[in-house]
Scaffold this active site. Structure first.
Site, PDB file in Angstrom:
ATOM      1  N   SER A 298       0.815  -1.220   0.000  1.00  0.00           N
ATOM      2  CA  SER A 298       0.000   0.000   0.000  1.00  0.00           C
ATOM      3  C   SER A 298       0.845   1.267   0.000  1.00  0.00           C
ATOM      4  CB  SER A 298      -0.874   0.008   1.244  1.00  0.00           C
ATOM      5  OG  SER A 298      -0.049   0.168   2.390  1.00  0.00           O
ATOM      6  N   GLY A 299       2.143   1.120   0.182  1.00  0.00           N
ATOM      7  CA  GLY A 299       3.002   2.288   0.332  1.00  0.00           C
ATOM      8  C   GLY A 299       3.159   2.668   1.799  1.00  0.00           C
ATOM      9  N   GLY A 300       2.272   2.162   2.641  1.00  0.00           N
ATOM     10  CA  GLY A 300       2.282   2.518   4.059  1.00  0.00           C
ATOM     11  C   GLY A 300       3.606   2.204   4.729  1.00  0.00           C
ATOM     12  N   PHE A 301       4.088   0.992   4.509  1.00  0.00           N
ATOM     13  CA  PHE A 301       5.299   0.569   5.206  1.00  0.00           C
ATOM     14  C   PHE A 301       6.481   1.484   4.867  1.00  0.00           C
ATOM     15  CE2 PHE A 301       9.194  -1.960   5.572  1.00  0.00           C
ATOM     16  CZ  PHE A 301       9.126  -2.304   6.909  1.00  0.00           C
TER      17      PHE A 301
ATOM     18  N   ASP B 111      -2.407   0.948   5.657  1.00  0.00           N
ATOM     19  CA  ASP B 111      -2.403   0.746   7.103  1.00  0.00           C
ATOM     20  C   ASP B 111      -1.324   1.600   7.763  1.00  0.00           C
ATOM     21  OD1 ASP B 111      -0.342  -0.620   5.840  1.00  0.00           O
ATOM     22  OD2 ASP B 111      -0.270  -2.216   7.334  1.00  0.00           O
TER      23      ASP B 111
ATOM     24  N   GLN C  35      -2.906  -5.489  12.011  1.00  0.00           N
ATOM     25  CA  GLN C  35      -1.831  -4.866  12.791  1.00  0.00           C
ATOM     26  C   GLN C  35      -2.107  -5.161  14.272  1.00  0.00           C
ATOM     27  OE1 GLN C  35       0.954  -3.510  11.788  1.00  0.00           O
ATOM     28  NE2 GLN C  35       0.600  -3.243   9.584  1.00  0.00           N
TER      29      GLN C  35
ATOM     30  N   GLY D 247       3.322  -5.724  10.037  1.00  0.00           N
ATOM     31  CA  GLY D 247       3.996  -5.203  11.219  1.00  0.00           C
ATOM     32  C   GLY D 247       4.847  -6.219  11.955  1.00  0.00           C
TER      33      GLY D 247
ATOM     34  N   ASP E  86       6.511 -12.742   1.514  1.00  0.00           N
ATOM     35  CA  ASP E  86       7.455 -12.021   0.668  1.00  0.00           C
ATOM     36  C   ASP E  86       8.582 -11.538   1.549  1.00  0.00           C
ATOM     37  OD1 ASP E  86       5.774  -9.685   1.885  1.00  0.00           O
ATOM     38  OD2 ASP E  86       7.534  -8.730   1.009  1.00  0.00           O
TER      39      ASP E  86
ATOM     40  N   CYS F  62      23.965 -23.252  -9.923  1.00  0.00           N
ATOM     41  CA  CYS F  62      24.668 -24.402  -9.336  1.00  0.00           C
ATOM     42  C   CYS F  62      25.012 -25.465 -10.379  1.00  0.00           C
ATOM     43  CB  CYS F  62      23.821 -24.999  -8.204  1.00  0.00           C
ATOM     44  SG  CYS F  62      23.726 -23.889  -6.780  1.00  0.00           S
TER      45      CYS F  62
END
Ligand SMILES: [Zn+2]
Length: 389
Positions: A92-95, A145, A223, A250, A300, A343
Protein backbone atom coordinates in the site's frame (compact mmCIF):
# COMPACT_ATOMS: atom_id res chain seq x y z
CA UNK A 1 -14.09 -14.21 -10.88
CA UNK A 2 -11.11 -12.07 -9.89
CA UNK A 3 -9.75 -14.30 -7.15
CA UNK A 4 -10.28 -18.00 -6.59
CA UNK A 5 -8.66 -19.97 -3.79
CA UNK A 6 -8.95 -23.74 -4.06
CA UNK A 7 -7.52 -25.84 -1.27
CA UNK A 8 -6.37 -29.26 -2.53
CA UNK A 9 -4.75 -30.79 0.55
CA UNK A 10 -4.26 -30.00 4.21
CA UNK A 11 -1.75 -31.29 6.75
CA UNK A 12 -2.47 -30.08 10.28
CA UNK A 13 -3.03 -26.34 9.79
CA UNK A 14 -1.01 -26.21 6.55
CA UNK A 15 -2.76 -26.02 3.20
CA UNK A 16 -1.72 -26.72 -0.36
CA UNK A 17 -3.86 -24.59 -2.66
CA UNK A 18 -4.12 -22.81 -5.99
CA UNK A 19 -4.72 -19.07 -5.95
CA UNK A 20 -6.13 -17.98 -9.31
CA UNK A 21 -5.79 -14.29 -10.14
CA UNK A 22 -6.51 -12.26 -13.31
CA UNK A 23 -2.94 -12.77 -14.58
CA UNK A 24 -2.66 -16.47 -13.75
CA UNK A 25 -2.46 -19.17 -11.10
CA UNK A 26 -0.15 -19.31 -8.07
CA UNK A 27 0.54 -22.58 -6.26
CA UNK A 28 0.55 -21.96 -2.50
CA UNK A 29 2.16 -21.84 -0.01
CA UNK A 30 4.14 -19.40 -2.17
CA UNK A 31 7.16 -17.17 -1.73
CA UNK A 32 6.88 -13.87 -3.61
CA UNK A 33 10.14 -12.19 -4.70
CA UNK A 34 10.20 -8.43 -4.16
CA UNK A 35 10.40 -6.25 -7.28
CA UNK A 36 10.70 -2.89 -5.56
CA UNK A 37 11.07 -0.56 -8.53
CA UNK A 38 9.48 -2.70 -11.23
CA UNK A 39 12.42 -5.11 -11.13
CA UNK A 40 13.63 -7.88 -8.89
CA UNK A 41 17.09 -6.38 -8.50
CA UNK A 42 19.64 -7.97 -10.87
CA UNK A 43 17.25 -10.49 -12.46
CA UNK A 44 15.56 -10.02 -15.85
CA UNK A 45 11.96 -11.16 -16.21
CA UNK A 46 12.64 -14.12 -18.53
CA UNK A 47 14.89 -15.65 -15.86
CA UNK A 48 12.20 -15.13 -13.21
CA UNK A 49 9.92 -17.11 -15.51
CA UNK A 50 12.58 -19.78 -15.87
CA UNK A 51 12.78 -20.00 -12.05
CA UNK A 52 8.99 -20.53 -12.15
CA UNK A 53 8.22 -17.38 -10.16
CA UNK A 54 4.42 -17.13 -10.35
CA UNK A 55 3.84 -13.84 -8.51
CA UNK A 56 5.93 -10.74 -7.84
CA UNK A 57 5.59 -7.94 -5.34
CA UNK A 58 5.77 -4.31 -6.48
CA UNK A 59 6.29 -1.31 -4.19
CA UNK A 60 3.64 1.38 -4.49
CA UNK A 61 5.71 4.08 -2.80
CA UNK A 62 8.70 3.68 -5.14
CA UNK A 63 6.66 3.36 -8.34
CA UNK A 64 4.49 6.33 -7.36
CA UNK A 65 7.58 8.52 -6.99
CA UNK A 66 9.36 7.12 -10.04
CA UNK A 67 8.30 6.81 -12.85
CA UNK A 68 4.87 7.76 -11.43
CA UNK A 69 1.63 5.75 -11.39
CA UNK A 70 -0.05 7.88 -14.06
CA UNK A 71 2.91 7.34 -16.38
CA UNK A 72 2.63 3.59 -15.76
CA UNK A 73 -1.13 3.74 -16.40
CA UNK A 74 -0.52 5.50 -19.73
CA UNK A 75 1.85 2.68 -20.65
CA UNK A 76 -0.81 0.05 -20.02
CA UNK A 77 -0.05 -0.80 -16.39
CA UNK A 78 2.87 -2.31 -14.53
CA UNK A 79 2.56 -5.75 -16.17
CA UNK A 80 2.97 -4.33 -19.64
CA UNK A 81 5.53 -1.70 -18.59
CA UNK A 82 7.89 -4.30 -17.11
CA UNK A 83 6.87 -7.09 -19.54
CA UNK A 84 5.64 -9.46 -16.86
CA UNK A 85 2.31 -11.09 -17.58
CA UNK A 86 2.03 -13.19 -14.42
CA UNK A 87 0.37 -11.92 -11.21
CA UNK A 88 1.64 -8.89 -9.27
CA UNK A 89 0.81 -7.91 -5.69
CA UNK A 90 1.42 -4.32 -4.66
CA UNK A 91 1.91 -3.11 -1.10
CA UNK A 92 0.00 0.00 0.00
CA UNK A 93 3.00 2.29 0.33
CA UNK A 94 2.28 2.52 4.06
CA UNK A 95 5.30 0.57 5.21
CA UNK A 96 7.77 2.67 3.19
CA UNK A 97 6.12 5.94 4.17
CA UNK A 98 6.26 4.99 7.84
CA UNK A 99 9.90 3.99 7.47
CA UNK A 100 10.61 7.65 6.65
CA UNK A 101 10.00 8.57 10.27
CA UNK A 102 11.93 11.85 10.01
CA UNK A 103 10.08 12.92 6.91
CA UNK A 104 6.43 12.20 7.67
CA UNK A 105 3.38 13.56 9.48
CA UNK A 106 0.30 11.43 10.23
CA UNK A 107 -3.25 12.77 10.55
CA UNK A 108 -6.64 11.07 10.44
CA UNK A 109 -6.83 11.97 6.78
CA UNK A 110 -3.52 10.35 5.79
CA UNK A 111 0.23 10.84 5.80
CA UNK A 112 2.28 13.71 4.42
CA UNK A 113 5.86 12.88 3.67
CA UNK A 114 8.88 14.01 1.76
CA UNK A 115 10.36 12.02 -1.09
CA UNK A 116 13.63 10.26 -0.25
CA UNK A 117 14.72 11.08 -3.81
CA UNK A 118 14.39 14.86 -4.03
CA UNK A 119 12.73 16.01 -0.79
CA UNK A 120 9.50 17.02 -2.60
CA UNK A 121 6.24 16.97 -0.55
CA UNK A 122 3.60 14.26 -1.02
CA UNK A 123 0.42 13.04 0.64
CA UNK A 124 -0.93 9.49 0.87
CA UNK A 125 -4.44 8.72 2.07
CA UNK A 126 -6.20 5.34 1.91
CA UNK A 127 -8.07 6.60 -1.18
CA UNK A 128 -4.89 7.80 -2.87
CA UNK A 129 -3.07 4.53 -2.15
CA UNK A 130 -5.98 2.68 -3.81
CA UNK A 131 -5.86 4.99 -6.84
CA UNK A 132 -2.13 4.40 -7.22
CA UNK A 133 -2.44 0.61 -6.95
CA UNK A 134 -5.36 0.55 -9.40
CA UNK A 135 -3.30 2.65 -11.83
CA UNK A 136 -0.37 0.25 -11.46
CA UNK A 137 -2.82 -2.56 -12.26
CA UNK A 138 -1.80 -5.11 -9.64
CA UNK A 139 -3.76 -8.36 -9.22
CA UNK A 140 -3.78 -7.95 -5.44
CA UNK A 141 -3.74 -4.53 -3.77
CA UNK A 142 -3.19 -3.99 -0.05
CA UNK A 143 -5.22 -1.79 2.30
CA UNK A 144 -3.45 1.36 3.51
CA UNK A 145 -2.40 0.75 7.10
CA UNK A 146 -0.37 2.43 9.79
CA UNK A 147 2.64 0.28 10.64
CA UNK A 148 3.53 0.49 14.31
CA UNK A 149 7.23 0.86 14.99
CA UNK A 150 8.89 -1.65 17.28
CA UNK A 151 8.98 -1.46 20.22
CA UNK A 152 5.64 0.33 20.74
CA UNK A 153 3.75 0.50 24.03
CA UNK A 154 0.14 -0.62 24.36
CA UNK A 155 -1.38 2.87 23.99
CA UNK A 156 0.60 3.54 20.85
CA UNK A 157 -0.27 0.14 19.35
CA UNK A 158 -3.93 0.64 20.32
CA UNK A 159 -4.10 4.06 18.62
CA UNK A 160 -2.37 2.76 15.55
CA UNK A 161 -4.80 -0.15 15.36
CA UNK A 162 -7.83 2.16 15.44
CA UNK A 163 -6.41 4.26 12.62
CA UNK A 164 -5.62 1.11 10.63
CA UNK A 165 -9.22 -0.15 10.98
CA UNK A 166 -10.71 3.18 9.89
CA UNK A 167 -8.29 3.31 6.97
CA UNK A 168 -9.09 -0.30 6.02
CA UNK A 169 -12.77 0.64 5.72
CA UNK A 170 -11.95 3.72 3.61
CA UNK A 171 -9.56 1.66 1.48
CA UNK A 172 -12.23 -0.94 0.78
CA UNK A 173 -15.00 1.55 -0.02
CA UNK A 174 -12.81 3.44 -2.47
CA UNK A 175 -11.33 0.30 -3.98
CA UNK A 176 -14.71 -1.32 -4.65
CA UNK A 177 -15.93 1.83 -6.36
CA UNK A 178 -12.89 2.18 -8.61
CA UNK A 179 -11.33 -1.26 -9.11
CA UNK A 180 -12.66 -1.59 -12.66
CA UNK A 181 -10.57 1.44 -13.61
CA UNK A 182 -7.48 -0.78 -13.42
CA UNK A 183 -4.89 -0.03 -16.05
CA UNK A 184 -5.44 -3.24 -18.03
CA UNK A 185 -7.97 -1.19 -19.97
CA UNK A 186 -5.04 0.69 -21.43
CA UNK A 187 -3.97 -2.40 -23.33
CA UNK A 188 -5.45 -1.67 -26.74
CA UNK A 189 -4.06 1.84 -26.81
CA UNK A 190 -0.56 1.09 -25.64
CA UNK A 191 -0.24 -2.03 -27.79
CA UNK A 192 0.34 0.34 -30.70
CA UNK A 193 3.67 1.14 -29.11
CA UNK A 194 4.79 -2.43 -29.53
CA UNK A 195 5.91 -4.33 -32.57
CA UNK A 196 4.06 -7.42 -33.66
CA UNK A 197 7.01 -9.53 -32.55
CA UNK A 198 6.97 -8.04 -29.06
CA UNK A 199 3.25 -8.56 -28.84
CA UNK A 200 3.41 -12.23 -29.66
CA UNK A 201 6.41 -12.66 -27.37
CA UNK A 202 4.37 -11.66 -24.36
CA UNK A 203 1.27 -13.36 -25.75
CA UNK A 204 -0.96 -10.33 -25.34
CA UNK A 205 -3.98 -11.79 -27.04
CA UNK A 206 -4.15 -14.63 -24.57
CA UNK A 207 -3.85 -12.14 -21.70
CA UNK A 208 -6.58 -9.88 -23.06
CA UNK A 209 -9.02 -12.75 -23.21
CA UNK A 210 -8.21 -13.84 -19.71
CA UNK A 211 -8.43 -10.31 -18.32
CA UNK A 212 -11.79 -9.48 -19.82
CA UNK A 213 -14.20 -8.41 -17.08
CA UNK A 214 -11.75 -9.14 -14.27
CA UNK A 215 -10.73 -6.79 -11.49
CA UNK A 216 -8.01 -6.71 -8.83
CA UNK A 217 -8.68 -7.84 -5.25
CA UNK A 218 -7.96 -5.97 -2.01
CA UNK A 219 -6.51 -7.65 1.09
CA UNK A 220 -6.91 -6.29 4.62
CA UNK A 221 -3.88 -6.10 6.93
CA UNK A 222 -3.91 -7.19 10.57
CA UNK A 223 -1.83 -4.87 12.79
CA UNK A 224 -1.70 -4.62 16.59
CA UNK A 225 1.99 -4.48 17.45
CA UNK A 226 3.18 -7.32 19.67
CA UNK A 227 -0.04 -7.50 21.70
CA UNK A 228 -2.06 -10.69 21.12
CA UNK A 229 -5.32 -9.07 22.27
CA UNK A 230 -4.89 -6.21 19.77
CA UNK A 231 -4.02 -8.66 16.99
CA UNK A 232 -7.18 -10.58 17.81
CA UNK A 233 -9.36 -7.50 17.83
CA UNK A 234 -7.90 -6.24 14.55
CA UNK A 235 -8.41 -9.62 12.86
CA UNK A 236 -12.01 -9.88 14.03
CA UNK A 237 -12.92 -6.38 12.90
CA UNK A 238 -11.28 -6.88 9.50
CA UNK A 239 -13.04 -10.21 8.97
CA UNK A 240 -16.35 -8.38 9.56
CA UNK A 241 -15.41 -6.13 6.63
CA UNK A 242 -15.17 -9.26 4.44
CA UNK A 243 -11.95 -8.94 2.43
CA UNK A 244 -11.11 -11.65 -0.16
CA UNK A 245 -7.79 -12.26 1.62
CA UNK A 246 -5.91 -11.15 4.74
CA UNK A 247 -2.34 -10.21 5.56
CA UNK A 248 -0.54 -10.10 8.88
CA UNK A 249 1.63 -6.98 8.87
CA UNK A 250 4.00 -5.20 11.22
CA UNK A 251 6.14 -8.28 11.86
CA UNK A 252 9.85 -8.87 11.35
CA UNK A 253 10.48 -5.29 12.50
CA UNK A 254 13.22 -6.19 14.97
CA UNK A 255 11.29 -8.34 17.43
CA UNK A 256 12.63 -11.75 18.51
CA UNK A 257 11.55 -14.61 16.32
CA UNK A 258 9.49 -16.29 19.08
CA UNK A 259 7.34 -13.18 19.18
CA UNK A 260 6.85 -13.19 15.39
CA UNK A 261 5.73 -16.80 15.63
CA UNK A 262 3.42 -16.05 18.56
CA UNK A 263 1.71 -13.18 16.71
CA UNK A 264 1.21 -15.37 13.61
CA UNK A 265 -0.09 -18.27 15.72
CA UNK A 266 -2.51 -15.93 17.53
CA UNK A 267 -3.86 -14.37 14.35
CA UNK A 268 -4.11 -17.26 11.86
CA UNK A 269 -7.01 -19.15 13.49
CA UNK A 270 -9.09 -15.94 13.44
CA UNK A 271 -8.79 -15.55 9.67
CA UNK A 272 -11.29 -17.40 7.45
CA UNK A 273 -9.91 -20.83 6.50
CA UNK A 274 -11.22 -20.58 2.95
CA UNK A 275 -9.33 -17.38 2.10
CA UNK A 276 -5.63 -16.74 1.40
CA UNK A 277 -3.46 -15.66 4.36
CA UNK A 278 -0.32 -13.65 3.75
CA UNK A 279 2.47 -12.81 6.21
CA UNK A 280 4.34 -9.71 5.06
CA UNK A 281 8.10 -9.31 5.12
CA UNK A 282 9.34 -12.71 6.34
CA UNK A 283 11.87 -14.37 6.51
CA UNK A 284 14.77 -16.85 6.51
CA UNK A 285 14.28 -20.14 4.59
CA UNK A 286 13.54 -22.15 7.74
CA UNK A 287 11.09 -19.46 8.88
CA UNK A 288 9.04 -19.44 5.68
CA UNK A 289 8.85 -23.25 5.80
CA UNK A 290 7.74 -23.09 9.43
CA UNK A 291 5.06 -20.44 8.82
CA UNK A 292 3.76 -22.33 5.77
CA UNK A 293 3.44 -25.34 8.10
CA UNK A 294 1.33 -23.18 10.44
CA UNK A 295 -1.12 -22.34 7.63
CA UNK A 296 0.36 -19.25 5.96
CA UNK A 297 -0.24 -19.24 2.18
CA UNK A 298 1.88 -16.33 0.96
CA UNK A 299 5.08 -14.61 2.08
CA UNK A 300 7.46 -12.02 0.67
CA UNK A 301 10.87 -10.82 1.77
CA UNK A 302 13.81 -8.83 0.42
CA UNK A 303 16.18 -11.15 2.28
CA UNK A 304 17.13 -13.60 -0.52
CA UNK A 305 17.76 -10.80 -3.01
CA UNK A 306 19.40 -8.29 -0.64
CA UNK A 307 21.61 -10.92 1.01
CA UNK A 308 22.68 -12.17 -2.43
CA UNK A 309 24.03 -8.77 -3.37
CA UNK A 310 26.12 -8.86 -0.19
CA UNK A 311 27.46 -12.31 -1.04
CA UNK A 312 25.34 -14.29 1.41
CA UNK A 313 24.02 -17.50 -0.14
CA UNK A 314 21.35 -19.73 1.41
CA UNK A 315 22.08 -23.40 0.82
CA UNK A 316 20.91 -26.83 1.94
CA UNK A 317 24.07 -26.90 4.10
CA UNK A 318 23.39 -23.53 5.74
CA UNK A 319 24.49 -19.98 4.99
CA UNK A 320 27.59 -19.43 2.93
CA UNK A 321 29.46 -16.14 2.69
CA UNK A 322 30.88 -16.39 -0.79
CA UNK A 323 33.44 -13.63 -0.14
CA UNK A 324 35.37 -15.84 2.26
CA UNK A 325 38.92 -16.69 1.25
CA UNK A 326 38.24 -20.37 1.84
CA UNK A 327 36.25 -20.49 -1.43
CA UNK A 328 39.04 -18.97 -3.55
CA UNK A 329 39.78 -22.26 -5.29
CA UNK A 330 36.68 -24.23 -4.35
CA UNK A 331 35.48 -26.02 -7.48
CA UNK A 332 32.19 -27.16 -5.92
CA UNK A 333 28.87 -25.60 -6.90
CA UNK A 334 27.47 -23.08 -4.39
CA UNK A 335 25.03 -25.74 -3.14
CA UNK A 336 25.75 -29.36 -4.16
CA UNK A 337 22.08 -30.23 -3.59
CA UNK A 338 20.69 -27.37 -5.69
CA UNK A 339 19.77 -27.89 -9.32
CA UNK A 340 19.41 -24.21 -10.23
CA UNK A 341 20.97 -22.75 -13.33
CA UNK A 342 23.80 -21.24 -11.27
CA UNK A 343 24.67 -24.40 -9.34
CA UNK A 344 24.55 -26.50 -12.51
CA UNK A 345 27.14 -24.32 -14.18
CA UNK A 346 29.35 -22.25 -11.85
CA UNK A 347 31.77 -22.91 -8.99
CA UNK A 348 32.10 -21.21 -5.61
CA UNK A 349 35.54 -20.05 -6.72
CA UNK A 350 34.07 -18.24 -9.72
CA UNK A 351 31.27 -16.64 -7.70
CA UNK A 352 33.81 -15.50 -5.10
CA UNK A 353 36.00 -14.02 -7.83
CA UNK A 354 33.04 -12.07 -9.31
CA UNK A 355 32.18 -10.72 -5.87
CA UNK A 356 35.75 -9.70 -5.01
CA UNK A 357 36.20 -8.11 -8.44
CA UNK A 358 32.87 -6.28 -7.96
CA UNK A 359 31.48 -7.57 -11.26
CA UNK A 360 27.75 -6.99 -11.94
CA UNK A 361 27.32 -10.67 -12.78
CA UNK A 362 28.01 -11.42 -9.12
CA UNK A 363 24.66 -9.94 -8.05
CA UNK A 364 22.85 -11.67 -10.91
CA UNK A 365 24.15 -15.16 -10.16
CA UNK A 366 23.95 -14.88 -6.36
CA UNK A 367 20.36 -13.61 -6.58
CA UNK A 368 19.32 -16.34 -9.02
CA UNK A 369 20.59 -19.04 -6.69
CA UNK A 370 19.00 -17.55 -3.55
CA UNK A 371 15.64 -17.15 -5.27
CA UNK A 372 15.86 -20.72 -6.61
CA UNK A 373 16.59 -21.92 -3.07
CA UNK A 374 13.59 -20.06 -1.61
CA UNK A 375 11.26 -21.29 -4.36
CA UNK A 376 12.53 -24.85 -3.94
CA UNK A 377 11.95 -24.58 -0.16
CA UNK A 378 8.30 -23.72 -0.83
CA UNK A 379 7.97 -26.40 -3.52
CA UNK A 380 9.10 -29.02 -0.99
CA UNK A 381 6.62 -27.69 1.58
CA UNK A 382 3.81 -27.98 -0.98
CA UNK A 383 4.91 -31.50 -1.85
CA UNK A 384 4.94 -32.56 1.81
CA UNK A 385 1.44 -31.21 2.36
CA UNK A 386 0.15 -33.01 -0.75
CA UNK A 387 1.85 -36.30 0.20
CA UNK A 388 0.34 -36.37 3.66
CA UNK A 389 -3.16 -36.42 2.18
ZN1 LIG B 1 21.56 -23.07 -6.81
Amino acid sequence: MSLKFQIHHTKGSARRATLTLPHGAVETPAFMPVGTQGTVKAVPQHLLEELDVRILLGNTYHLYLRPGHEAIRRMGGLHRFMSWDRPILTDSGGFQVFSLSELRKVTEEGVSFRSHIDGSSHFFSPEHSMDVQIALGSDIAMAFDECTEHPADFARARGSLDVTLRWAKRSKEHFEKHKHERSWDGRAQSSELRTQAQRSAVSDQRSELRLDGQAPSLFGIVQGGMFPELRRECAERLVEMDFPGYAIGGLSVGEPRELTREMIATTLPLLPAGKPRYVMGVGYPDEIAEYAGMGVDMMDCVLPTRAARHGLLFTSEGRLNIKNRQYAEDQNPPDPNCNCLVCRRYSRAYLRHLMVAQESLSSVLNTLHNLAFYLETMRKVREEIAESA
